[in-house]
Design an enzyme around this catalytic site. Structure first.
Site, PDB file in Angstrom:
ATOM      1  N   GLU A   1      32.041  91.185  86.454  1.00  0.00           N
ATOM      2  CA  GLU A   1      31.632  92.559  86.156  1.00  0.00           C
ATOM      3  C   GLU A   1      30.154  92.641  85.789  1.00  0.00           C
ATOM      4  O   GLU A   1      29.766  93.071  84.696  1.00  0.00           O
ATOM      5  CB  GLU A   1      32.512  93.133  85.034  1.00  0.00           C
ATOM      6  CG  GLU A   1      33.974  93.258  85.446  1.00  0.00           C
ATOM      7  CD  GLU A   1      34.867  93.896  84.408  1.00  0.00           C
ATOM      8  OE1 GLU A   1      35.860  94.531  84.774  1.00  0.00           O
ATOM      9  OE2 GLU A   1      34.564  93.752  83.194  1.00  0.00           O
TER      10      GLU A   1
ATOM     11  N   GLU B   1      40.973  92.370  89.628  1.00  0.00           N
ATOM     12  CA  GLU B   1      41.532  92.848  88.359  1.00  0.00           C
ATOM     13  C   GLU B   1      42.107  94.237  88.571  1.00  0.00           C
ATOM     14  O   GLU B   1      41.432  95.118  89.120  1.00  0.00           O
ATOM     15  CB  GLU B   1      40.481  92.924  87.244  1.00  0.00           C
ATOM     16  CG  GLU B   1      40.041  91.597  86.690  1.00  0.00           C
ATOM     17  CD  GLU B   1      39.125  91.742  85.477  1.00  0.00           C
ATOM     18  OE1 GLU B   1      39.273  92.737  84.741  1.00  0.00           O
ATOM     19  OE2 GLU B   1      38.268  90.870  85.289  1.00  0.00           O
TER      20      GLU B   1
END
Length: 496
Positions: free
Chosen positions: A202, A390
């Protein structure tokens, strides 16, 4: 058939949230090790100590750029505080049992991270820690023995703490060389055991949580921009080095993706939504697309940001972009310029509530279309293979009178999301490599530090205060996901 043969079904975790053993076998401290537990209502704390005066304190872990320790103070572990990453789910001592359970579900892949400070305890050491290297040898051998392909994140919210203290983390260009040395070390060590890699988890969270994403103690806009640039350059050099070590390596980007909708048809709302998406996609424009977008350069110009860069940086970014784009996606957000029409705060207190969607106990909206929209958007923008690494539902799981965990709410969430990505593949033609749902085994929540915010198919007996046996057990979703994998995503029903 909806998904191609060889589609990589599995689950995902991060070392700092599942591994534990924070100070065993030569491991150094990471930024995760100085962050306390919190709750949905109470922010986690980053604790610090002034080594000269002995003064101690904490800063709240909030979204945005803030300084996490006063000048002269350093992030540190304080006696009497509870740090959930120190034991977490204790994967370090349970990895064989956990991998056996993943194999029972039929996992084709397992996304995990290597804890950088387990390999280089200070981040800038001249030689790696052999005990740390051996641990991951054992993990990869166990995965390969069970036919599970590792997908390995090199840096997942666990920058060596020494690099934060000595260099202000990724704000310093010196971290480029330290990171590339670390990447080369593990590439060479696990060549033949690992094929799929991700450079930074991320990466766009450098803007939102710079201490977690980049080890920044002083996270001014200038330092966040420099930190992002340094990670971009390090990623490109890592792609270059990885392909030289093994041309079959596939090295991807990892982006936190949340679709942004405008609340009203007012063009001002539409523009706000576009601008917010641009803030997210800037990171993939550089790391996967290979170029800085003009909008970001103009923003830097307006804000007086001046990058410490080199002409060769931009040549590297263009020549060595990510091989594929992976991303997390749990939900969507809504923004508006009309505060009088807005009702309540949205996910992460960002934006406003979506009146058409239901929300979880932690305020995250369940959006049955978001994965299709994400895959369509990213396909049209980058024309590269994609991987959802995810996606999942954090919820409070109760052990029923029959001793089982009936998590139909999780199954319902996953049904909607997997159908959404299936539509992206079958209707829109997205090139999707795999799906690794988040927190396949219960772990510490990165946002709140809780254990009760559970995502897993595998229940771990551990509570928010650190009590519990750490025993593992199967939830209803364990058997449901096993069926999904065995039918390659064709059967999403919740029937016995």
């Amino acid at each position: 058939m909806s998904f191609k043969n060889g589609f990589l079904w599995g689950g995902a975790t991060a070392a700092n949230q599942v591994e534990g053993a924070y100070n065993e076998d030569g491991k150094g401290l990471s930024t995760a090790d100085v962050i306390t537990a919190g709750t949905y209502e109470t922010p986690r704390h980053i604790t610090w100590r002034n080594p000269k005066t002995g003064e101690t304190g904490y800063s709240e872990m909030t979204i945005g750029g803030t300084r996490v320790a006063p000048k002269g103070a350093q992030p540190a572990i304080l006696e009497g505080e509870y740090y959930p990453s120190h034991i977490a789910s204790d994967f370090y001592h349970h990895y064989k049992e956990d991998i056996a359970l993943m194999a029972e579900m039929g996992f084709k892949t397992y996304r995990m991270s290597i804890n950088w400070s387990r390999i280089f305890p200070n981040g800038d050491d001249s030689e790696p820690n052999e005990a740390g290297l051996e641990f991951y040898d054992h993990v990869f051998d166990e995965l390969n023995k069970n036919g599970i392909e590792p997908l390995v994140t090199l840096s997942h919210y666990e920058t060596p703490l020494n690099l934060a203290i000595q260099y202000n983390g990724w704000a310093s260009r010196k971290l480029i060389d330290f990171y590339v040395n670390y990447a080369k070390t593990v590439f060479n060590r696990y060549n033949g055991k690992v094929k799929y890699w991700l450079t930074f988890n991320e990466i766009n969270c450098m803007d939102m949580m710079p201490f977690i994403a980049g080890g920044l103690i002083d996270s001014s806009l200038q330092n966040r921009a420099q930190g992002a640039h340094n990670q971009f350059v390090a990623s490109a050099l890592t792609v270059k080095a990885g392909h030289e070590i093994n041309p079959d390596f596939q090295i991807g980007q990892m982006l936190a993706y949340s679709q942004v909708y405008a609340l009203t048809p007012d063009p001002a709302d539409q523009l706000k939504a576009i601008q917010q998406m641009d803030d997210t996609l800037f990171y993939s424009d550089v790391q996967t697309g290979g170029h800085y977008p003009n909008s970001r350069l103009k923003m830097y110009e307006r804000e007086g940001v001046k990058l410490d860069d080199r002409p060769e940086d931009y040549e590297l970014l263009a020549k060595y972009p990510a091989d594929f784009l992976s991303f997390s996606c749990y939900t969507s957000n809504v923004v508006t310029t009309h505060k009088d029409q807005a009702e309540g705060a949205g996910n992460f207190q960002i934006g406003v509530k979506n009146p058409y969607l239901k929300a979880s106990s932690w305020g995250w909206a369940t959006d049955p279309y978001v994965l299709r929209i994400a895959l369509k958007t990213l396909t049209n923008r980058y024309h590269k293979p994609l991987w959802i690494v995810e996606n999942g539902l954090g919820a409070v799981d109760e052990i029923a009178a029959d001793g089982k965990i009936h998590d139909d709410y999780r199954i319902e969430y996953l049904q909607q999301n997997i159908k959404s990505m299936r539509d992206a593949v079958t209707i829109d033609g997205a090139d999707l490599m795999g799906y690794t749902s988040w927190g396949c085994i219960d772990l510490v929540s990165a946002g709140t530090g809780e254990m009760k915010k559970r995502y897993g198919y595998i229940y771990v007996d551990r509570n928010n205060d650190g009590s519990g046996t750490l025993d593992r057990s199967r939830k209803d979703s364990f058997y449901w996901y096993k069926k999904v994998i065995s039918t390659n995503g064709e059967d999403l029903s919740n029937n016995e």
